[in-house]
Design a protein around this motif. Structure first.
Motif: not given
Length: 286
Positions: A6, A277-278, A280-282, A284-285
């Motif tokens: 973060d 970051r984009r 790893w967000e994908s 996780r989602e």
């Protein structure tokens, strides 16, 4: 790929010292003259001592420093070495460089940190205005052990061109204490503090090649700097041999080619880490 934490991404900028931040070896800017030696003669003697005794060249010069001081009845204390360090000349713009790069990094959302990896003497570096003004996040350099009387007795740390590379791994993992063996531990990707892609190494010669190659091999950035007076033949060779990605004169002033280059690297780091970051967000989602 490394999932980002973060907090802000860190860009670790690592520097050799002699002939990278300063135009000459630090020992040759006061100490060698004070022990009554010609600069070239001192280094010739040091190299001969190393060759004849199968000795590490850095241990040889440190031994010779202590011996020459005794011969001239000079007391080689930490304070004396720091005083020699205070006389070290710096390339144009070096004084303001570190704070300026930190500030530019903050504008781009990147935490810029500065590390010295040097075969020179830590005690001399501690005497520079840079060290006193907190330019560096850490200094990894050769150092003396000082006895109870404060006089240099033995090398506490001797860093040569290959052992420098261990400190890249320490920076990568955030294990900066030289006696902390956790540097050899396995760290999952999510616990890597500074991936190699977020490292920059600045050096001037063949002795920097191991660090340059490590950083290059893992997607980081290596820069060969050269004295504008003596020329760029050494770093041109490094560029031809793919040891460095870029070369630039050792001019650290605002607006110089080196200044603009590091700005570009900082911006690239910000963009690359935003894409990470984009990603790893994908993950996780989905």
């Amino acid at each position: 790929m490394t999932p980002l934490q973060d907090n802000q991404p860190v860009l670790a900028v690592c520097y050799d010292f002699d002939k990278t931040l300063s135009p000459d070896n630090m020992q040759a800017q006061g100490y060698i003259q004070d022990v009554g030696c010609e600069v070239d003669a001192f280094w010739d003697e040091s190299n001969r001592l190393a060759a004849e005794n199968e000795m590490d060249s850095n241990l040889a010069y440190m031994y010779l420093m202590a011996e020459k001081a005794k011969e001239r009845k000079l007391v080689l204390t930490r304070e004396a070495l720091q005083d020699y360090g205070s006389r070290v000349e710096l390339y144009p713009g070096v004084e303001g460089w570190f704070g300026r790069m930190r500030a530019y990094g903050r504008e781009q959302g990147v935490k810029v940190e500065h590390y010295i990896l040097s075969s020179g003497l830590k005690e001399m570096i501690e005497g520079t205005s840079l060290y006193k003004n907190h330019a560096f996040d850490a200094v990894f350099a050769s150092a003396f052990y000082f006895g109870p009387d404060g006089v240099a007795r033995w090398p506490a740390q001797a860093i040569n061109y290959t052992s420098k590379t261990q400190f890249l791994f320490r920076i990568k993992k955030g294990v900066l204490d030289v006696n902390d063996t956790r540097v050899n531990d396995y760290f999952p990707d999510g616990q890597i503090r500074v991936p190699f892609r977020n490292m920059v190494y600045l050096g001037d010669s063949d002795t920097d090649i191991p660090c340059m190659k490590v950083v290059n091999s893992y997607g980081g950035h290596s820069i060969g700097v050269y004295d504008p007076v003596s020329g760029k033949e050494k770093v041109k060779k490094l560029l031809r041999e793919d040891r460095v990605g870029y070369i630039a004169p050792a001019d650290y002033r605002e607006g110089s080619p080196l200044d603009r280059l590091l700005h570009e690297i900082i911006r690239k780091t910000a963009a690359d880490e935003a894409l990470q970051r984009r990603h790893w967000e994908s993950v996780r989602e989905n």
